[in-house]
Design a protein around this motif. Structure first.
Motif, mmCIF file in Angstrom:
data_model
loop_
_atom_site.group_PDB
_atom_site.id
_atom_site.type_symbol
_atom_site.label_atom_id
_atom_site.label_comp_id
_atom_site.label_asym_id
_atom_site.label_seq_id
_atom_site.Cartn_x
_atom_site.Cartn_y
_atom_site.Cartn_z
ATOM 1 N N MET A 306 5.643 -1.724 4.442
ATOM 2 C CA MET A 306 4.211 -1.687 3.881
ATOM 3 C C MET A 306 3.440 -2.731 4.940
ATOM 4 N N ASP A 308 0.972 -5.226 5.124
ATOM 5 C CA ASP A 308 -0.200 -5.908 4.417
ATOM 6 C C ASP A 308 -1.311 -6.065 5.203
ATOM 7 N N PHE A 341 3.340 2.229 6.524
ATOM 8 C CA PHE A 341 2.065 2.370 5.835
ATOM 9 C C PHE A 341 1.315 1.136 6.351
ATOM 10 N N THR A 343 -2.530 -0.818 5.511
ATOM 11 C CA THR A 343 -3.232 -1.334 4.325
ATOM 12 C C THR A 343 -4.798 -1.265 4.749
ATOM 13 N N LYS A 372 -2.457 2.708 2.539
ATOM 14 C CA LYS A 372 -2.406 2.035 1.044
ATOM 15 C C LYS A 372 -4.067 1.680 0.988
ATOM 16 N N PHE A 443 -1.653 5.809 -0.812
ATOM 17 C CA PHE A 443 -1.137 4.891 -1.643
ATOM 18 C C PHE A 443 -2.139 4.482 -2.614
ATOM 19 N N ALA A 445 -3.331 1.624 -4.315
ATOM 20 C CA ALA A 445 -2.871 0.280 -4.956
ATOM 21 C C ALA A 445 -4.260 -0.310 -5.688
ATOM 22 N N GLY A 474 0.252 1.682 -7.154
ATOM 23 C CA GLY A 474 1.082 0.599 -7.257
ATOM 24 C C GLY A 474 0.235 -0.677 -7.616
ATOM 25 N N TYR A 497 4.711 -4.691 -6.568
ATOM 26 C CA TYR A 497 4.800 -5.664 -5.573
ATOM 27 C C TYR A 497 5.849 -6.643 -6.223
#
Length: 567
Positions: A306, A308, A341, A343, A372, A443, A445, A474, A497
């Motif tokens: 992932m 960020d 992924f 973000t 995400k 995703f 989140a 998430g 997380y």
């Protein structure tokens, strides 16, 4: 379309009720009922502290002051016993295994996160030469890459786990800012050169744009005209004599060895496109190599990554790295889903446009876009920076605009799944969309219950099963457990997380969590009420047990067992 009972009954772990009904139940204590009383009281205290806006606002300054006065030991002790205990899994990857296994038993998977990130500290960089800065950050990045390798290894011990990576910890933040400035300048120039404003440039305009780059000649022995001819032919994939931004950015790219030198130039002040010196380009290549090695390890151990999102002044460079990794590692169908992924912080005004643009790029280059969607975590610092520098605020104007942007992002991704499903039906193929056939994986989140409920309802309407892996959810450790545990109970793909790291490294993360909770008082109020209801229920139950034990027992009368006698 309403979800059928057959649909609900196929959900592993389902209680017989609809997941949406359970999510809407504001008295559903599934997220707190298995916690110890000590943990409940800790959460109550931390959430209460988050409601003190002044304390939250002053926290960064108070910690900086403590560091200046060499009083970090008592301050860190308090932080460790409160916010760190609530929002972090420990100081090492191994410390997190107990938390991860406990989550797994509740149907919740983990995203193991070495919570080390780096921001620009101009005062720290002022007294160092560029070569000293590069050497320091390269050494640090190599060390952190090794720690992330350990993180991947630990995460791989539990199936379906992710490892989160912050790109700012993998290179010099100064380099990432410079790369972002260069990439943003090229895109800005593309829009200026596009005279017709139709999103495409002609060969003449393409030539004009390439000449704006710091070093338009790839090889000294090649003429500029030959270079441009080759690049335009490669970029004009549909051979219509026009090139849009997606094809231009894919062809004239810092990620390609063949074109990286186009961006090399000493002059940056007043340049139409800021140049990157040779050492910068070498460091950027080192960043790509570090990330590729981690991707190779993740692929081998079946652990997904992932990437960020971080501050907006780094984000263009981060996105560029993420797109490179997706193109190289999401190009083949995987049983567990795409490996990498990226973000998207949907509170940014340009987020939806970038998401749509990246989907187009993924389609043309033959890989799965794994996205995400978050609302965002840097609102306070982003707005302060924009105000100080006289820049336009990059954040959406108001919470409702952010909600609209977030919902639009979810709808866009689900729409692409729907289109692919319809295509499969038209082609007389299996109409069931899967990880092997979907062009996107979403995703969600979010700590916003309405967003989660809305997505679940959309999934039901589109007949996307919770176990398909096409839409996963998430939340952060220590936040919105009611949502996480409810989704886990109903068999949805749900992740927490689980951040970890030395406490002095995770302070920025903890401050953002406090700020986030302080800015969403409604959500915190619900969490606090559920915690209070659970504590009150336990107190009443304990009191009743104590009263029962205190009542003296009544002797059991002796009943004759022999033959009955007549008086």
């Amino acid at each position: 379309m309403e979800a059928s009972s057959a649909y609900l009954n196929t959900v592993p772990g389902a209680t017989g009720g609809d997941v949406v009904t359970d999510l809407k139940d504001e008295h559903n204590r599934i997220g707190v009922e298995k916690k110890s009383t000590a943990d409940l009281m800790l959460s109550m205290m931390v959430y209460k502290l988050c409601t003190f806006g002044l304390l939250v606002d002053l926290a960064p300054k108070l910690i900086s002051l403590a560091e200046m006065m060499h009083l970090t030991s008592p301050v860190y002790w308090v932080v460790r016993k409160t916010f760190f205990a609530q929002f972090c899994g420990g100081e090492s990857a191994d410390d997190c295994l107990g938390t991860m296994n406990a989550l797994k038993s509740a149907g919740i998977n983990s995203i193991l996160d070495l919570s080390i990130e780096v921001d620009l500290d101009e005062s720290d960089l002022a007294n160092q030469t560029p070569s000293e800065i590069r050497a320091r950050f390269n050494k640090s990045a190599d060390n952190i890459a090794q720690q992330i390798s350990t993180c991947i290894e630990t995460a791989s011990t539990l199936s379906k786990s992710f490892t989160a990576i912050k790109i700012t910890a993998m290179s010099s933040p100064l380099l990432l800012k410079q790369v972002s400035s260069t990439l943003q300048a090229v895109e800005c120039r593309f829009k200026i050169v596009d005279k017709d404003r139709d999103g495409k440039v002609t060969k003449e305009e393409f030539t004009q744009l390439v000449k704006m780059l710091p070093s338009p000649s790839l090889n000294k022995g090649q003429s500029l005209d030959v270079v441009i001819e080759q690049l335009f032919k490669e970029a004009d994939k549909d051979q219509d004599g026009m090139v849009d931004w997606v094809d231009f950015a894919s062809t004239v790219s810092l990620n390609r060895d063949e074109t990286r030198a186009l961006f090399m130039g000493e002059e940056t002040v007043g340049a139409q496109v800021p140049g990157l010196v040779k050492e910068d380009l070498e460091d950027y290549k080192r960043l790509l190599v570090r990330m590729e090695r981690l991707c190779d390890q993740a692929k081998k151990t079946h652990t997904r990554l992932m990437i960020d999102a971080e501050q907006s002044y780094f984000q263009a460079a981060i996105d560029n790295v993420a797109l490179h990794l997706m193109e190289n590692y999401n190009d083949q169908p995987h049983v567990d889903g795409p490996l990498v992924f990226n973000t998207y912080q949907m509170y940014l005004k340009d987020a939806l446009g970038r998401l749509q643009q990246d989907y187009t790029r993924a389609q043309r280059n033959g890989y799965v876009l794994a996205a995400k969607l978050v609302r965002g975590a840097y609102m306070v610092s982003e707005r302060r920076r924009a105000q100080e520098l006289g820049l336009q605020d990059p954040i959406c104007d108001g919470i409702q605009a952010t909600h609209t942007s977030y919902n639009a992002g979810v709808d866009f991704m689900l729409e692409k799944m729907t289109q692919q499903k319809q295509k499969l039906i038209q082609d007389s193929k299996n109409k069931t969309l899967s990880l092997k056939s979907s062009p996107v994986v979403l995703f969600v989140a979010s700590h916003n219950k309405d967003s989660v409920i809305r997505t679940c309802e959309r999934m039901q309407a589109l007949e996307l099963t919770p176990t398909s892996g096409l839409v996963i959810f998430g939340q952060l450790m220590g936040m919105c457990d009611q949502i996480s545990y409810t989704l886990g109970q109903h068999g949805y793909g749900i992740y927490k997380y689980v951040p970890y790291g030395p406490i002095h490294h995770v302070i920025p993360y903890l401050i953002r969590r406090a700020q986030e909770n302080a800015s969403v008082l409604g959500g915190v109020a619900i969490e606090r009420r559920l915690l209070w209801e659970e504590l009150k229920s336990r107190y009443i139950a304990q009191k009743e047990r104590a009263q029962t034990q205190a009542v003296p027992s009544v002797p059991t009368p002796i009943v004759p067992t022999g033959p009955a006698t007549t008086l």
